[in-house]
Scaffold this motif. Sequence first.
Motif, PDB file in Angstrom:
ATOM      1  N   LEU A   1      24.312  59.253  47.492  1.00  0.00           N
ATOM      2  CA  LEU A   1      24.495  57.931  46.884  1.00  0.00           C
ATOM      3  C   LEU A   1      25.943  57.741  46.430  1.00  0.00           C
ATOM      4  CD1 LEU A   1      21.144  57.504  44.938  1.00  0.00           C
ATOM      5  CD2 LEU A   1      21.883  56.260  46.963  1.00  0.00           C
ATOM      6  N   THR A   2      26.580  58.823  45.944  1.00  0.00           N
ATOM      7  CA  THR A   2      27.994  58.716  45.566  1.00  0.00           C
ATOM      8  C   THR A   2      28.825  58.325  46.786  1.00  0.00           C
ATOM      9  OG1 THR A   2      27.577  60.447  43.954  1.00  0.00           O
ATOM     10  CG2 THR A   2      29.884  59.961  44.431  1.00  0.00           C
TER      11      THR A   2
ATOM     12  N   GLN B   1      31.125  55.088  47.489  1.00  0.00           N
ATOM     13  CA  GLN B   1      32.543  55.183  47.894  1.00  0.00           C
ATOM     14  C   GLN B   1      32.803  54.395  49.169  1.00  0.00           C
ATOM     15  OE1 GLN B   1      32.772  59.425  47.883  1.00  0.00           O
ATOM     16  NE2 GLN B   1      33.495  59.530  45.749  1.00  0.00           N
ATOM     17  N   SER B   2      31.857  54.435  50.106  1.00  0.00           N
ATOM     18  CA  SER B   2      32.039  53.661  51.351  1.00  0.00           C
ATOM     19  C   SER B   2      32.084  52.172  51.044  1.00  0.00           C
ATOM     20  CB  SER B   2      30.891  53.863  52.315  1.00  0.00           C
ATOM     21  OG  SER B   2      30.719  55.190  52.592  1.00  0.00           O
ATOM     22  N   LEU B   3      31.168  51.730  50.189  1.00  0.00           N
ATOM     23  CA  LEU B   3      31.123  50.291  49.887  1.00  0.00           C
ATOM     24  C   LEU B   3      32.406  49.869  49.179  1.00  0.00           C
ATOM     25  CD1 LEU B   3      27.366  49.996  48.863  1.00  0.00           C
ATOM     26  CD2 LEU B   3      28.442  49.021  50.902  1.00  0.00           C
ATOM     27  N   ALA B   4      32.923  50.752  48.307  1.00  0.00           N
ATOM     28  CA  ALA B   4      34.188  50.442  47.614  1.00  0.00           C
ATOM     29  C   ALA B   4      35.332  50.367  48.638  1.00  0.00           C
ATOM     30  CB  ALA B   4      34.474  51.501  46.562  1.00  0.00           C
TER      31      ALA B   4
ATOM     32  N   GLY C   1      17.179  48.973  37.033  1.00  0.00           N
ATOM     33  CA  GLY C   1      18.292  49.827  36.594  1.00  0.00           C
ATOM     34  C   GLY C   1      18.054  51.304  36.861  1.00  0.00           C
ATOM     35  N   GLU C   2      16.892  51.623  37.486  1.00  0.00           N
ATOM     36  CA  GLU C   2      16.609  53.026  37.805  1.00  0.00           C
ATOM     37  C   GLU C   2      16.776  53.244  39.300  1.00  0.00           C
ATOM     38  OE1 GLU C   2      16.121  55.215  35.681  1.00  0.00           O
ATOM     39  OE2 GLU C   2      15.010  54.421  33.964  1.00  0.00           O
ATOM     40  N   VAL C   3      17.190  54.479  39.647  1.00  0.00           N
ATOM     41  CA  VAL C   3      17.244  54.832  41.060  1.00  0.00           C
ATOM     42  C   VAL C   3      16.132  55.838  41.310  1.00  0.00           C
ATOM     43  CG1 VAL C   3      18.623  55.863  42.885  1.00  0.00           C
ATOM     44  CG2 VAL C   3      19.732  54.477  41.122  1.00  0.00           C
ATOM     45  N   ILE C   4      15.315  55.562  42.319  1.00  0.00           N
ATOM     46  CA  ILE C   4      14.195  56.454  42.626  1.00  0.00           C
ATOM     47  C   ILE C   4      14.432  57.053  43.996  1.00  0.00           C
ATOM     48  CG2 ILE C   4      11.700  56.550  43.018  1.00  0.00           C
ATOM     49  CD1 ILE C   4      11.757  53.853  41.235  1.00  0.00           C
TER      50      ILE C   4
ATOM     51  N   TRP D   1      23.192  52.949  37.239  1.00  0.00           N
ATOM     52  CA  TRP D   1      24.252  53.113  38.257  1.00  0.00           C
ATOM     53  C   TRP D   1      24.654  51.743  38.805  1.00  0.00           C
ATOM     54  CZ3 TRP D   1      23.560  53.867  44.037  1.00  0.00           C
ATOM     55  CH2 TRP D   1      24.725  54.339  44.644  1.00  0.00           C
ATOM     56  N   GLU D   2      25.966  51.503  38.764  1.00  0.00           N
ATOM     57  CA  GLU D   2      26.466  50.169  39.096  1.00  0.00           C
ATOM     58  C   GLU D   2      26.075  49.713  40.505  1.00  0.00           C
ATOM     59  OE1 GLU D   2      27.643  48.235  36.853  1.00  0.00           O
ATOM     60  OE2 GLU D   2      27.934  46.628  38.349  1.00  0.00           O
ATOM     61  N   TRP D   3      26.231  50.601  41.490  1.00  0.00           N
ATOM     62  CA  TRP D   3      25.905  50.196  42.871  1.00  0.00           C
ATOM     63  C   TRP D   3      24.417  49.948  43.042  1.00  0.00           C
ATOM     64  CZ3 TRP D   3      29.238  48.146  45.929  1.00  0.00           C
ATOM     65  CH2 TRP D   3      30.586  48.525  45.859  1.00  0.00           C
ATOM     66  N   GLY D   4      23.617  50.726  42.302  1.00  0.00           N
ATOM     67  CA  GLY D   4      22.161  50.520  42.361  1.00  0.00           C
ATOM     68  C   GLY D   4      21.820  49.116  41.890  1.00  0.00           C
ATOM     69  N   LYS D   5      22.442  48.720  40.791  1.00  0.00           N
ATOM     70  CA  LYS D   5      22.168  47.379  40.251  1.00  0.00           C
ATOM     71  C   LYS D   5      22.648  46.307  41.221  1.00  0.00           C
ATOM     72  CE  LYS D   5      23.876  48.248  36.054  1.00  0.00           C
ATOM     73  NZ  LYS D   5      24.300  48.062  34.686  1.00  0.00           N
ATOM     74  N   ARG D   6      23.818  46.563  41.827  1.00  0.00           N
ATOM     75  CA  ARG D   6      24.344  45.552  42.757  1.00  0.00           C
ATOM     76  C   ARG D   6      23.478  45.432  44.015  1.00  0.00           C
ATOM     77  NH1 ARG D   6      30.726  46.047  43.314  1.00  0.00           N
ATOM     78  NH2 ARG D   6      30.294  44.303  44.707  1.00  0.00           N
ATOM     79  N   LEU D   7      23.024  46.587  44.497  1.00  0.00           N
ATOM     80  CA  LEU D   7      22.151  46.541  45.678  1.00  0.00           C
ATOM     81  C   LEU D   7      20.857  45.805  45.343  1.00  0.00           C
ATOM     82  CD1 LEU D   7      22.633  50.184  47.003  1.00  0.00           C
ATOM     83  CD2 LEU D   7      23.333  48.100  48.170  1.00  0.00           C
TER      84      LEU D   7
END
Length: 387
Positions: A8-9, A13-16, A56-59, A71-77
């Motif tokens: 996920l990190t 990074q790819s999306l950034a 706001g949780e990643v499963i 996690w910011e990207w999780g929320k954005r996705l």
Amino acid sequence: MSDPYRYLTSLGQSLAAMALYPGGHPARERAVDASFEQLNELAGDEAGPQFSFLDGEVIYRRQILRELTGWEWGKRLASAGIQRLEFLDGVTREEYGGWLDELQHLLSGETPDTAEARQLVARRIRYGAIEVRAGAPGAARPAEAGVDPEAAPDLGAEVEAIRWIHGEVGDLGRLPLLEAEAVVRSLAVAMHSRSEIRLPLLQLKTFDQYTTTHSSNVSVLAMATTEYLGLGSREVRTFGVAGLLHDLGKVRIPKEILVKPGQFTEEERAVMQRHPVEGARIIIGQEARLELAAFVAYEHHLMLNGGGYPTLRYPRDAHYASKVVHVCDVYDALCTDRPYRPAWTSERALGYLAERSGTEFDPELVDAFTRMIGEWQQSRGAIEETA
Ligand SMILES: [Fe+2]
Ligand SMILES: [Fe+2]
């Protein structure tokens, strides 16, 4: 050794990098390469990595990744409509890059360039929405002016999620429990979005939607009944999950039989009547903590007097939860248009329950259910008058 955090990190990074550099830029390609590598390591450990981004949780599979809460990207996705994500075997680098391009478009609020790109990635990378309503059950939300929310409950996201859950069970034999629980939480929130009793029941639009709308309605009715009987919110939601999954076995019944407009032949009826056993099998094969839902799937067509199906080798009383769902199930089925008869009015359906109270249905439950529906209709009448 890989882990979902590393993957996920690398995805973040790819999306950034994609937001910073144009297509084809070496820095962008390097980030995508690295992420693709992490994905392969993850997939090498266990086939078909799958994630959900909810509340706001990643499963990851069935585990909440605590370190990634918020996690910011999780929320954005999630807010871009990607609440579940699954990689099937054999995703290529090209597909992965194409999918990231599409994600980037979705995150920036644009629609993807071509339908072709979507098809390319749709095969082995599956993603979509499981919306969870904001707010906790019990939180009152102000009604929108001029809108009668009872007239047309907006449960599009929940219905879509239920359809997806049925698809997962039917195609892959996997019951996505956390997502089913998220749907029930969401329905519970919809029930409490006003201070009055509210039953967000759906009307059938096409017969194809029957299993999804019916699952949603039975879940809502089971929660409303048990809440009316004074059960705590945790138990109420457990009944909601059992209601949602009661007909799960229908994913194993041939579609021609499920949607047959006329009466069943004897053989067809026998096939149809296998759905409780099939449903209990699917649920028990997946999750120990779904014991109640498995009971309900198995027993929801049993009658108080021992009639109904499946035939029990040693007749016994059905579980209390099965009796609750049985009442809700029959009520919703009667109040729904069928190919061979129009929907009954609520009054007529309640009359049917009353007639069979004590033989098919538990009398105390019929009584509580009838009062609950009566109070809901009264409060609904009051809303309509002030609208
Ligand atoms: Fe059923
Ligand atoms: Fe049913």
